[in-house]
Each structure stands twice: as C-alpha cells, then as structure tokens.
Write a protein that holds these residues in place. Structure first.
Motif, PDB file in Angstrom:
ATOM      1  N   ALA A  37       6.559   2.592 -27.093  1.00 39.92           N
ATOM      2  CA  ALA A  37       6.187   2.755 -28.500  1.00 39.92           C
ATOM      3  C   ALA A  37       5.738   1.458 -29.179  1.00 39.92           C
ATOM      4  O   ALA A  37       4.701   1.452 -29.849  1.00 39.92           O
ATOM      5  CB  ALA A  37       7.344   3.393 -29.270  1.00 39.92           C
ATOM      6  N   PRO A  38       6.466   0.340 -29.092  1.00 38.77           N
ATOM      7  CA  PRO A  38       6.122  -0.806 -29.939  1.00 38.77           C
ATOM      8  C   PRO A  38       4.942  -1.610 -29.419  1.00 38.77           C
ATOM      9  O   PRO A  38       4.834  -1.881 -28.217  1.00 38.77           O
ATOM     10  CB  PRO A  38       7.402  -1.644 -29.921  1.00 38.77           C
ATOM     11  CG  PRO A  38       8.028  -1.349 -28.607  1.00 38.77           C
ATOM     12  CD  PRO A  38       7.696   0.082 -28.308  1.00 38.77           C
ATOM     13  N   GLY A  39       4.062  -2.013 -30.321  1.00 36.48           N
ATOM     14  CA  GLY A  39       2.959  -2.902 -29.960  1.00 36.48           C
ATOM     15  C   GLY A  39       3.375  -4.350 -30.130  1.00 36.48           C
ATOM     16  O   GLY A  39       2.749  -5.109 -30.882  1.00 36.48           O
ATOM     17  N   PHE A 257      -1.492 -14.672 -35.978  1.00 42.46           N
ATOM     18  CA  PHE A 257      -0.850 -15.388 -34.881  1.00 42.46           C
ATOM     19  C   PHE A 257       0.337 -14.609 -34.328  1.00 42.46           C
ATOM     20  O   PHE A 257       1.131 -15.150 -33.545  1.00 42.46           O
ATOM     21  CB  PHE A 257      -0.421 -16.777 -35.357  1.00 42.46           C
ATOM     22  CG  PHE A 257      -1.585 -17.627 -35.789  1.00 42.46           C
ATOM     23  CD1 PHE A 257      -2.493 -18.104 -34.860  1.00 42.46           C
ATOM     24  CD2 PHE A 257      -1.802 -17.913 -37.124  1.00 42.46           C
ATOM     25  CE1 PHE A 257      -3.593 -18.869 -35.247  1.00 42.46           C
ATOM     26  CE2 PHE A 257      -2.877 -18.676 -37.529  1.00 42.46           C
ATOM     27  CZ  PHE A 257      -3.780 -19.160 -36.592  1.00 42.46           C
ATOM     28  N   ALA A 258       0.441 -13.334 -34.713  1.00 40.91           N
ATOM     29  CA  ALA A 258       1.558 -12.513 -34.249  1.00 40.91           C
ATOM     30  C   ALA A 258       1.525 -12.296 -32.745  1.00 40.91           C
ATOM     31  O   ALA A 258       2.558 -12.334 -32.082  1.00 40.91           O
ATOM     32  CB  ALA A 258       1.553 -11.172 -34.976  1.00 40.91           C
ATOM     33  N   LYS A 259       0.364 -12.061 -32.195  1.00 41.89           N
ATOM     34  CA  LYS A 259       0.257 -11.772 -30.763  1.00 41.89           C
ATOM     35  C   LYS A 259       0.025 -13.036 -29.944  1.00 41.89           C
ATOM     36  O   LYS A 259       0.483 -13.142 -28.813  1.00 41.89           O
ATOM     37  CB  LYS A 259      -0.879 -10.771 -30.514  1.00 41.89           C
ATOM     38  CG  LYS A 259      -0.793  -9.477 -31.336  1.00 41.89           C
ATOM     39  CD  LYS A 259       0.464  -8.700 -31.064  1.00 41.89           C
ATOM     40  CE  LYS A 259       0.444  -7.305 -31.669  1.00 41.89           C
ATOM     41  NZ  LYS A 259       0.589  -7.281 -33.125  1.00 41.89           N
ATOM     42  N   THR A 260      -0.696 -14.015 -30.499  1.00 44.82           N
ATOM     43  CA  THR A 260      -1.018 -15.219 -29.736  1.00 44.82           C
ATOM     44  C   THR A 260       0.070 -16.283 -29.808  1.00 44.82           C
ATOM     45  O   THR A 260       0.224 -17.078 -28.877  1.00 44.82           O
ATOM     46  CB  THR A 260      -2.330 -15.831 -30.240  1.00 44.82           C
ATOM     47  OG1 THR A 260      -2.246 -16.017 -31.669  1.00 44.82           O
ATOM     48  CG2 THR A 260      -3.511 -14.931 -29.919  1.00 44.82           C
ATOM     49  N   CYS A 261       0.833 -16.322 -30.895  1.00 46.86           N
ATOM     50  CA  CYS A 261       1.933 -17.283 -31.034  1.00 46.86           C
ATOM     51  C   CYS A 261       3.265 -16.535 -31.054  1.00 46.86           C
ATOM     52  O   CYS A 261       3.899 -16.417 -30.031  1.00 46.86           O
ATOM     53  CB  CYS A 261       1.742 -18.139 -32.285  1.00 46.86           C
ATOM     54  SG  CYS A 261       0.295 -19.238 -32.189  1.00 46.86           S
ATOM     55  N   PHE A 262       3.671 -16.026 -32.211  1.00 49.09           N
ATOM     56  CA  PHE A 262       4.831 -15.132 -32.241  1.00 49.09           C
ATOM     57  C   PHE A 262       4.884 -14.431 -33.592  1.00 49.09           C
ATOM     58  O   PHE A 262       4.565 -15.019 -34.623  1.00 49.09           O
ATOM     59  CB  PHE A 262       6.132 -15.859 -31.921  1.00 49.09           C
ATOM     60  CG  PHE A 262       6.558 -16.911 -32.907  1.00 49.09           C
ATOM     61  CD1 PHE A 262       7.551 -16.647 -33.849  1.00 49.09           C
ATOM     62  CD2 PHE A 262       5.996 -18.179 -32.879  1.00 49.09           C
ATOM     63  CE1 PHE A 262       7.968 -17.618 -34.743  1.00 49.09           C
ATOM     64  CE2 PHE A 262       6.409 -19.162 -33.764  1.00 49.09           C
ATOM     65  CZ  PHE A 262       7.397 -18.880 -34.702  1.00 49.09           C
ATOM     66  N   PRO A 263       5.269 -13.149 -33.582  1.00 50.02           N
ATOM     67  CA  PRO A 263       5.214 -12.361 -34.813  1.00 50.02           C
ATOM     68  C   PRO A 263       6.235 -12.764 -35.862  1.00 50.02           C
ATOM     69  O   PRO A 263       6.014 -12.548 -37.064  1.00 50.02           O
ATOM     70  CB  PRO A 263       5.442 -10.921 -34.337  1.00 50.02           C
ATOM     71  CG  PRO A 263       6.103 -11.044 -33.010  1.00 50.02           C
ATOM     72  CD  PRO A 263       5.608 -12.319 -32.413  1.00 50.02           C
ATOM     73  N   GLY A 264       7.367 -13.350 -35.454  1.00 48.63           N
ATOM     74  CA  GLY A 264       8.398 -13.701 -36.413  1.00 48.63           C
ATOM     75  C   GLY A 264       7.967 -14.745 -37.426  1.00 48.63           C
ATOM     76  O   GLY A 264       8.552 -14.844 -38.506  1.00 48.63           O
ATOM     77  N   ALA A 265       6.933 -15.519 -37.114  1.00 50.79           N
ATOM     78  CA  ALA A 265       6.439 -16.517 -38.069  1.00 50.79           C
ATOM     79  C   ALA A 265       5.784 -15.855 -39.269  1.00 50.79           C
ATOM     80  O   ALA A 265       5.772 -16.413 -40.363  1.00 50.79           O
ATOM     81  CB  ALA A 265       5.451 -17.461 -37.388  1.00 50.79           C
ATOM     82  N   SER A 406       2.082   1.930 -25.182  1.00 53.21           N
ATOM     83  CA  SER A 406       1.951   0.476 -25.247  1.00 53.21           C
ATOM     84  C   SER A 406       2.674  -0.131 -24.051  1.00 53.21           C
ATOM     85  O   SER A 406       3.840   0.189 -23.798  1.00 53.21           O
ATOM     86  CB  SER A 406       2.564  -0.054 -26.541  1.00 53.21           C
ATOM     87  OG  SER A 406       2.578  -1.477 -26.520  1.00 53.21           O
ATOM     88  N   CYS A 407       1.983  -1.014 -23.338  1.00 55.20           N
ATOM     89  CA  CYS A 407       2.577  -1.587 -22.123  1.00 55.20           C
ATOM     90  C   CYS A 407       2.921  -3.055 -22.291  1.00 55.20           C
ATOM     91  O   CYS A 407       3.294  -3.731 -21.325  1.00 55.20           O
ATOM     92  CB  CYS A 407       1.624  -1.408 -20.940  1.00 55.20           C
ATOM     93  SG  CYS A 407       0.029  -2.222 -21.146  1.00 55.20           S
ATOM     94  N   SER A 408       2.839  -3.585 -23.502  1.00 55.83           N
ATOM     95  CA  SER A 408       3.003  -5.023 -23.702  1.00 55.83           C
ATOM     96  C   SER A 408       4.447  -5.479 -23.637  1.00 55.83           C
ATOM     97  O   SER A 408       4.726  -6.630 -23.277  1.00 55.83           O
ATOM     98  CB  SER A 408       2.417  -5.417 -25.058  1.00 55.83           C
ATOM     99  OG  SER A 408       3.080  -4.718 -26.105  1.00 55.83           O
TER     100      SER A 408
END
Length: 431
Positions: A37-39, A257-265, A406-408
């Motif tokens: 489920a989660p992207g 930058f959620a996917k390339t760095c990190f989403p928590g930022a 979603s396979c990420s």
C-alpha cells in the motif's frame, strides 16, 4: 458543544478523504501483513548517524562559502527564515546538474513538502468559480484533495492507452469542452515520469505536443516530478517538461526531496518563473505571489530541515541523480521482482492483467471483482496482504476493478511472499 458535520466544510464529508482514512486504519489494524500500500522509500537507505554530518556540512557552507559570522549562522538556523526559503541557490544548482534547468533562485519557493506547493499553486492560479483544474486520470489524490479543500472544479483527462501517460489530444478536447461550458481551464496537473498511481510515463514527443497544446489553449502545466530518478535499467532519461519549456514559461515545476533524500524532512519546492503583471508598470514572479500565500499558511519551511537537505545537496556535489543511483537500482530490482512474480502467479489465461512500468514505485492490476474497501479488509484479514484500491484516484468515477501495488517499501523476499498471498486471495475472490 457538538458540531454537525454538515455544518463543517464539505471536504470533510468527501469520499476521497474517507477512503484515505480507511487505508491508514486498515494498515494499522494489520501491521504484520505484507503491505503493497504505501508509496514510501525503503528505510535501508536512511542512516540516522548521517543527519549530524549533513547539518555540519551546511553550517560549513554558511561559514566558509557565504562568509557568515557565528551570530548570522545562529540566526539562520534558529529564527524565522525567509519565506521563499534558505536553500534556493543549492536547489537551483542541483536542478542544473540533474535536469539541465537554468533556474533563477528567486523563481524558487521552498515548501513544506510538495503537498504545500500544490496547495499554493492551485490557490494562486484559480481565482474564481469559473476556473477549472484539469488532471491526468487516474490522478494522485494529494492534488485532487487539495482542490477539494479549496472548492475548485476538477476535470479528468484520460491517460493514453498502453501506459503512455496523459493524452495531449484528450487535454485539448477537455480544454475546448470547458470553454464551451463558459468555464476557464486554468492549468493541468500531471506526473510525466512513473506517475502515481498508474506508473505511466509520457514519451518525449508527447511531452512536446503537450507543451504545444498548453500554448494553443492558454494553459499552465503543473509538473510533479517525485519519481524521475527511479527508472529501470536501460530506460532513457527523458527531459522534464520544464526543461523542454524554454522561454514559454508554460510549466510550473513541483519537486520534492521526500523520495530522493528522506520524507521526514518535509522539504519540497516550486519553480514558478512566470511573470506577473502587477499593474502600473510593475512586474514580478509567480514565485513572489506564492510566497505571499505561504506567509499566511506555514510562514516558512523549517530552517533545520532545510539545513539537513542543504547539506545533502552539498555532499552530493551539486547533483542527486548519481547520489541516488543505489536506491534507483534497489527500486528497479523490486519492480523487476514484482513483475516477474505476477507473471509466474497469473499465467496466460488468467483474468488478472497488469501494466509494466519502466520505473518508479507502482504497478496497477486489473482484477475480476470490485477492489473496494470490503475486499481490501478481507484480503488483509484472511490472507495477510494489503494493496490500494484505484477508484479514489479517479475524480469522476472509474478504476473499480483495479488496484495499485507499491513495491518500494518491501524486500524482494516480501514481494515474492506478498504476490503469492495476493494470488490466493484473487483465486478465492474470483470463485
């Protein structure tokens, strides 16, 4: 005091918000299920110990490259910051390295994730009830949800068959139809590379045609690009719409930058270099107008988050594409594994079909039953696997017998296990 729901904003009763709430709840109820489920990015790419290093790299940049004294450095990190953001120049350098974009830092607004960028852009562009937002269908629920919060009219534009992304001729037809109804089609939102939820990508010639359609019908294109780096092996890098746009300035570019760095930022950005005539011979940029709206919503994007992302951009030596190559290989392997397992578990003659995206996080299955909340709950409860119903991604209906995988967020072993569980559920549901 008790408040009546029908006396609150209508978006709170919207099926779209209810669907997303249900998905979050069912995920929490079945924490041990294999979740397609989660992207989300995979967490093995995150290192908590790297955060202080990135922060220190940014502080060194302030002191050495920008010549700031300690009082200025302290103010930069601890005080309310510039509304447009603190790291616009670093983002502009990164866009030049990765996308070949020549962006004036003043045309950038650093936002609280791309989601805030969407909200600001829609609020600025859609001025009255006659303004219409066109969206690729199926469409990311974040933008249709933002439109609902703002009471904006949304019209879907179908994707081309065969996974070719939004159909330029369908966009032209939708714009003509809206004008015939006395409405003003203002902008079109799309994800040209590995779209959420469909995984579709727009060929280069279709991108050029889309820009021509935007020019012909006086539209802006709102380009969202969260997945562009994550392509499967051998897939060529396609230029962004913004890179193809040139001096026409028909494209507002959203980045994250959620996917390339990190989403928590929670750091994203908008490139909004369109000129705004303020009257009386005065002119500015759309980015300046977005900053006005931002000053009345989030005020500014947290300086500490910007500092950490800024340090990551500096460490990546002005480009993220090479820095994220390992993550891109991981996601490509996962997508290969997912597609191979689907082929193994659903051989020719099966009533199940799926697309084969050439990158990104997502694939879409068509199934011989309604892939709704009831089916999802049963699948999670009895078979231990989660997925996302596609119907909420269609603004005016559709997708009832489709689901997104979603396979990420999974390992290859969990993908193999999950597809097996899903196949067992589909077999039971099809009887």
């Amino acid at each position: 005091m008790t408040l009546a729901l029908d006396q609150l904003h209508g978006s709170l009763s919207a099926p779209l918000l209810d669907a997303m709430t249900f998905l979050n709840e069912v995920t929490a109820r079945y924490p041990d299920a294999v979740s397609f489920a989660p992207g989300r990015p995979h967490e093995e790419h995150f290192d908590p110990a790297a955060i202080p290093r990135h922060l220190e790299r940014y502080l060194r940049h302030l002191r050495e490259d920008r010549g700031m004294g300690e009082d200025e450095v302290r103010r930069e990190l601890f005080q309310y910051g510039r509304t447009k953001g603190l790291i616009g120049e670093l983002i502009a350098r990164t866009l030049a390295a990765d996308e070949g974009l020549d962006v004036d830092p003043e045309a950038l607004v650093v936002t609280v994730g791309a989601q805030e960028g969407m909200l600001l852009v829609l609020r600025a562009l859609c001025a009255g009830p006659e303004d219409v937002l066109l969206v690729a269908a199926p469409c990311y629920v974040g933008v249709t949800g933002a439109a609902r919060l703002l009471d904006l009219t949304v019209r879907p534009v179908p994707e081309a068959p065969g996974g070719g992304g939004l159909d330029p001729e369908a966009l032209a037809a939708a714009a003509r139809q809206a004008r015939a109804e006395g409405l003003r089609p203002r902008a079109c939102y799309l994800v040209p590379d590995f779209a959420n939820p469909s995984g579709a990508s727009l060929p280069v010639e279709a991108r050029k045609r889309l820009l021509a359609v935007a020019e012909e019908h006086d539209l802006l294109l709102v380009e969202d690009n969260p997945y562009g780096f994550f392509r499967r092996g051998g897939t060529p890098v396609r230029p962004t719409l913004k890179a193809l746009d040139g001096d026409r300035r028909r494209v507002v570019h959203l980045g994250s930058f959620a996917k390339t760095c990190f989403p928590g930022a929670r750091v994203g950005y908008v490139v909004a270099d369109q000129r705004v005539d303020r009257g009386g011979g005065r002119a500015g940029l759309l980015a300046d107008e977005l900053a006005k709206l931002k000053s009345m919503t989030t005020v500014n994007t947290p300086a500490l988050s910007q500092a950490v992302i800024g340090g990551m951009l500096l460490e990546a030596d002005r480009g993220l594409r090479a820095a994220t190559a390992g993550a891109a290989e991981f996601y490509a392997r996962n997508l290969d594994t997912l597609l191979a397992e689907l082929e193994r578990r659903f051989p020719p003659g099966s009533p199940v079909g799926w697309n084969a995206p050439d990158g990104g996080y997502f694939a879409v299955l068509t199934v011989p039953f309604d892939a709704d909340e009831k089916a999802l709950d049963r699948c999670a409860r009895e078979y231990g696997v989660l997925w996302t119903p596609m119907a909420p991604f269609y603004p005016q209906g559709g997708g009832e017998r489709s689901l997104r995988l979603s396979c990420s967020y999974l390992t290859e072993a969990r993908i193999v296990d999950g597809v097996g569980r899903l196949a067992a559920f589909v077999d039971g549901a099809s009887r």
